[in-house]
Design a protein around this motif. Structure first.
Motif, PDB file in Angstrom:
ATOM      1  N   SER A   1       0.832  -1.208   0.000  1.00 36.97           N
ATOM      2  CA  SER A   1       0.000   0.000   0.000  1.00 36.97           C
ATOM      3  C   SER A   1       0.866   1.257   0.000  1.00 36.97           C
ATOM      4  O   SER A   1       0.405   2.337  -0.336  1.00 36.97           O
ATOM      5  N   ARG A   2       2.139   1.084   0.360  1.00 41.99           N
ATOM      6  CA  ARG A   2       3.072   2.203   0.288  1.00 41.99           C
ATOM      7  C   ARG A   2       4.340   1.716  -0.408  1.00 41.99           C
ATOM      8  O   ARG A   2       4.872   0.645  -0.094  1.00 41.99           O
ATOM      9  N   THR A   3       4.805   2.487  -1.379  1.00 39.90           N
ATOM     10  CA  THR A   3       5.976   2.095  -2.159  1.00 39.90           C
ATOM     11  C   THR A   3       7.241   2.835  -1.725  1.00 39.90           C
ATOM     12  O   THR A   3       8.305   2.574  -2.259  1.00 39.90           O
ATOM     13  N   TRP A   4       7.118   3.751  -0.788  1.00 41.62           N
ATOM     14  CA  TRP A   4       8.291   4.455  -0.289  1.00 41.62           C
ATOM     15  C   TRP A   4       8.834   3.747   0.950  1.00 41.62           C
ATOM     16  O   TRP A   4       8.114   3.064   1.663  1.00 41.62           O
ATOM     17  N   TYR A   5      10.124   3.932   1.185  1.00 41.03           N
ATOM     18  CA  TYR A   5      10.797   3.272   2.293  1.00 41.03           C
ATOM     19  C   TYR A   5      11.138   4.313   3.361  1.00 41.03           C
ATOM     20  O   TYR A   5      11.303   5.506   3.069  1.00 41.03           O
TER      21      TYR A   5
ATOM     22  N   ILE B   1       9.274  10.572  -0.617  1.00 42.82           N
ATOM     23  CA  ILE B   1       8.091  10.034   0.064  1.00 42.82           C
ATOM     24  C   ILE B   1       6.819  10.674  -0.473  1.00 42.82           C
ATOM     25  O   ILE B   1       5.829   9.992  -0.759  1.00 42.82           O
ATOM     26  N   GLN B   2       6.838  12.000  -0.627  1.00 39.68           N
ATOM     27  CA  GLN B   2       5.657  12.689  -1.141  1.00 39.68           C
ATOM     28  C   GLN B   2       5.342  12.281  -2.571  1.00 39.68           C
ATOM     29  O   GLN B   2       4.176  12.117  -2.944  1.00 39.68           O
ATOM     30  N   LYS B   3       6.379  12.097  -3.387  1.00 41.44           N
ATOM     31  CA  LYS B   3       6.182  11.664  -4.769  1.00 41.44           C
ATOM     32  C   LYS B   3       5.528  10.283  -4.813  1.00 41.44           C
ATOM     33  O   LYS B   3       4.567  10.055  -5.567  1.00 41.44           O
ATOM     34  N   CYS B   4       6.043   9.373  -3.999  1.00 38.70           N
ATOM     35  CA  CYS B   4       5.484   8.013  -3.962  1.00 38.70           C
ATOM     36  C   CYS B   4       4.081   8.002  -3.363  1.00 38.70           C
ATOM     37  O   CYS B   4       3.197   7.284  -3.853  1.00 38.70           O
ATOM     38  N   PHE B   5       3.889   8.810  -2.317  1.00 34.62           N
ATOM     39  CA  PHE B   5       2.577   8.843  -1.668  1.00 34.62           C
ATOM     40  C   PHE B   5       1.499   9.319  -2.635  1.00 34.62           C
ATOM     41  O   PHE B   5       0.387   8.773  -2.662  1.00 34.62           O
ATOM     42  N   MET B   6       1.823  10.325  -3.441  1.00 39.41           N
ATOM     43  CA  MET B   6       0.866  10.826  -4.423  1.00 39.41           C
ATOM     44  C   MET B   6       0.498   9.730  -5.424  1.00 39.41           C
ATOM     45  O   MET B   6      -0.671   9.535  -5.760  1.00 39.41           O
ATOM     46  N   LYS B   7       1.505   8.994  -5.887  1.00 44.67           N
ATOM     47  CA  LYS B   7       1.254   7.923  -6.853  1.00 44.67           C
ATOM     48  C   LYS B   7       0.463   6.788  -6.203  1.00 44.67           C
ATOM     49  O   LYS B   7      -0.459   6.219  -6.815  1.00 44.67           O
TER      50      LYS B   7
ATOM     51  N   TYR C   1      10.128  -3.025  -0.490  1.00 44.18           N
ATOM     52  CA  TYR C   1       9.349  -1.861  -0.894  1.00 44.18           C
ATOM     53  C   TYR C   1       9.390  -1.723  -2.423  1.00 44.18           C
ATOM     54  O   TYR C   1      10.437  -1.883  -3.041  1.00 44.18           O
ATOM     55  N   SER C   2       8.257  -1.414  -3.014  1.00 42.48           N
ATOM     56  CA  SER C   2       8.151  -1.184  -4.459  1.00 42.48           C
ATOM     57  C   SER C   2       8.602  -2.398  -5.274  1.00 42.48           C
ATOM     58  O   SER C   2       9.129  -2.266  -6.380  1.00 42.48           O
ATOM     59  N   CYS C   3       8.386  -3.566  -4.717  1.00 42.77           N
ATOM     60  CA  CYS C   3       8.714  -4.830  -5.384  1.00 42.77           C
ATOM     61  C   CYS C   3       7.479  -5.323  -6.144  1.00 42.77           C
ATOM     62  O   CYS C   3       6.350  -5.023  -5.758  1.00 42.77           O
ATOM     63  N   SER C   4       7.695  -6.041  -7.224  1.00 39.99           N
ATOM     64  CA  SER C   4       6.584  -6.503  -8.050  1.00 39.99           C
ATOM     65  C   SER C   4       6.483  -8.016  -8.087  1.00 39.99           C
ATOM     66  O   SER C   4       7.484  -8.730  -8.015  1.00 39.99           O
ATOM     67  N   VAL C   5       5.247  -8.480  -8.222  1.00 40.97           N
ATOM     68  CA  VAL C   5       4.953  -9.875  -8.526  1.00 40.97           C
ATOM     69  C   VAL C   5       4.676  -9.974 -10.017  1.00 40.97           C
ATOM     70  O   VAL C   5       3.853  -9.225 -10.550  1.00 40.97           O
ATOM     71  N   LEU C   6       5.387 -10.865 -10.696  1.00 45.06           N
ATOM     72  CA  LEU C   6       5.108 -11.163 -12.100  1.00 45.06           C
ATOM     73  C   LEU C   6       4.312 -12.452 -12.168  1.00 45.06           C
ATOM     74  O   LEU C   6       4.676 -13.451 -11.537  1.00 45.06           O
ATOM     75  N   MET C   7       3.222 -12.440 -12.931  1.00 45.89           N
ATOM     76  CA  MET C   7       2.457 -13.661 -13.186  1.00 45.89           C
ATOM     77  C   MET C   7       2.497 -13.905 -14.695  1.00 45.89           C
ATOM     78  O   MET C   7       2.208 -12.995 -15.475  1.00 45.89           O
TER      79      MET C   7
END
Length: 292
Positions: A105-109, A117-123, A219-225
């Motif tokens: 739910s949050r991509t910033w560390y 943090i603000q840039k990531c929070f906005m996204k 943080y900001s890690c992806s799952v590939l399916m």
């Protein structure tokens, strides 16, 4: 010979003078090492992950194989640049259907600057990350033969919960298309999402580990399916795989469970479980925006 990947659905794409990943014919994926610190962080992760003896082998298989680093000619024409050399997870597929899902739910560390943090929070707020615990970063779904339905990334990231649910159904359907009036038939749902080797079972394996592991936070890690429709049709087996990618923001867990990643993973599992177990998969309808 190095070339631009055919099946990249997210991240920076090489070509037209831009820096991006390349692949070769031996099944290797060359990812440029970013110069702002993120690259060295990802190199450090791949280099050290083998030393974590408490990561079991059945979990290690979710990480792409690491082949070290190498200086190669960069795709932007800037000369030789350092690249991560990784397993090309799509090399065994001819026409793969792929979904890239950023977890959390949050991509910033916590150690990030206030500006970052603000840039990531906005996204995170403008996408489904904050509401659902994950967001779609990119996808391609085989539609007919070697043709793909590949929606625009910017629109994908702003999908609502109902649109995410619809796309997860389209991912396992034989009638996937950009036509918002077509109800996904979910023809391949039991083969791709279900079964002992299906996507849901693999995600549940990851969930079981994340419920107890306290050594790393992702943080900001992806799952590939990924899977291939032709394999389902011809062999009644999808060869479905789940991989974890993007480790530029992995930090020590210091004995604390990674609730951010675990929560997003559980949310994704719930969406897929609902689709798989629903007695009538055609009841949950949504209207997608024009994507192409």
């Amino acid at each position: 010979m190095l070339k631009v990947p055919d099946h990249q659905v997210a991240g920076h794409r090489a070509g037209d003078g831009k820096l991006g990943p390349l692949i070769d014919d031996s099944g290797k994926f060359y990812k440029p090492i970013q110069s702002d610190g993120r690259g060295s962080k990802e190199v450090a992760f791949y280099t050290s992950v083998s030393s974590y003896t408490n990561i079991p082998s059945h979990i290690r298989r979710f990480f792409p194989i690491f082949h070290g680093t190498k200086l190669i000619e960069a795709s932007d024409g800037s000369g030789q640049q350092p690249h991560l050399v990784l397993q090309n997870v799509f090399s065994g597929y001819l026409n793969p259907s792929i979904m890239d899902i950023k977890i959390g739910s949050r991509t910033w560390y916590p150690q990030a600057s206030e500006e970052y943090i603000q840039k990531c929070f906005m996204k995170d707020r403008e996408t489904s990350s904050l509401a659902l615990g994950f967001r779609l970063s990119g996808l391609q779904i085989e539609s007919k033969g070697s043709a793909f339905w590949k929606p625009d990334r910017k629109l994908i990231r702003k999908f609502t919960a109902e649109e995410v649910r619809l796309v997860l159904r389209q991912f396992v359907s034989s009638n996937s298309s950009a036509d918002s009036g077509v109800d996904p038939d979910c023809t391949f749902v039991s083969t791709v999402y279900g079964g002992s080797g299906g996507i849901l079972a693999q995600l549940l394996e990851l969930k079981e580990w994340f419920e107890h592991q306290t050594i790393l936070h992702f943080y900001s890690c992806s799952v590939l399916m990924v899977y291939e429709k032709e394999s389902v049709v011809k062999e009644a087996s999808s060869g479905a795989e789940v991989k974890l990618v993007d480790f530029a923001h992995v930090f020590e867990g210091n004995g604390v469970i990674d609730h951010n990643f675990l929560g997003g993973l559980c949310s994704l599992i719930n969406f897929i479980s609902e689709i798989l177990t629903c007695s009538d998969v055609h009841t949950a309808k949504a209207s997608l925006p024009k994507l192409l």
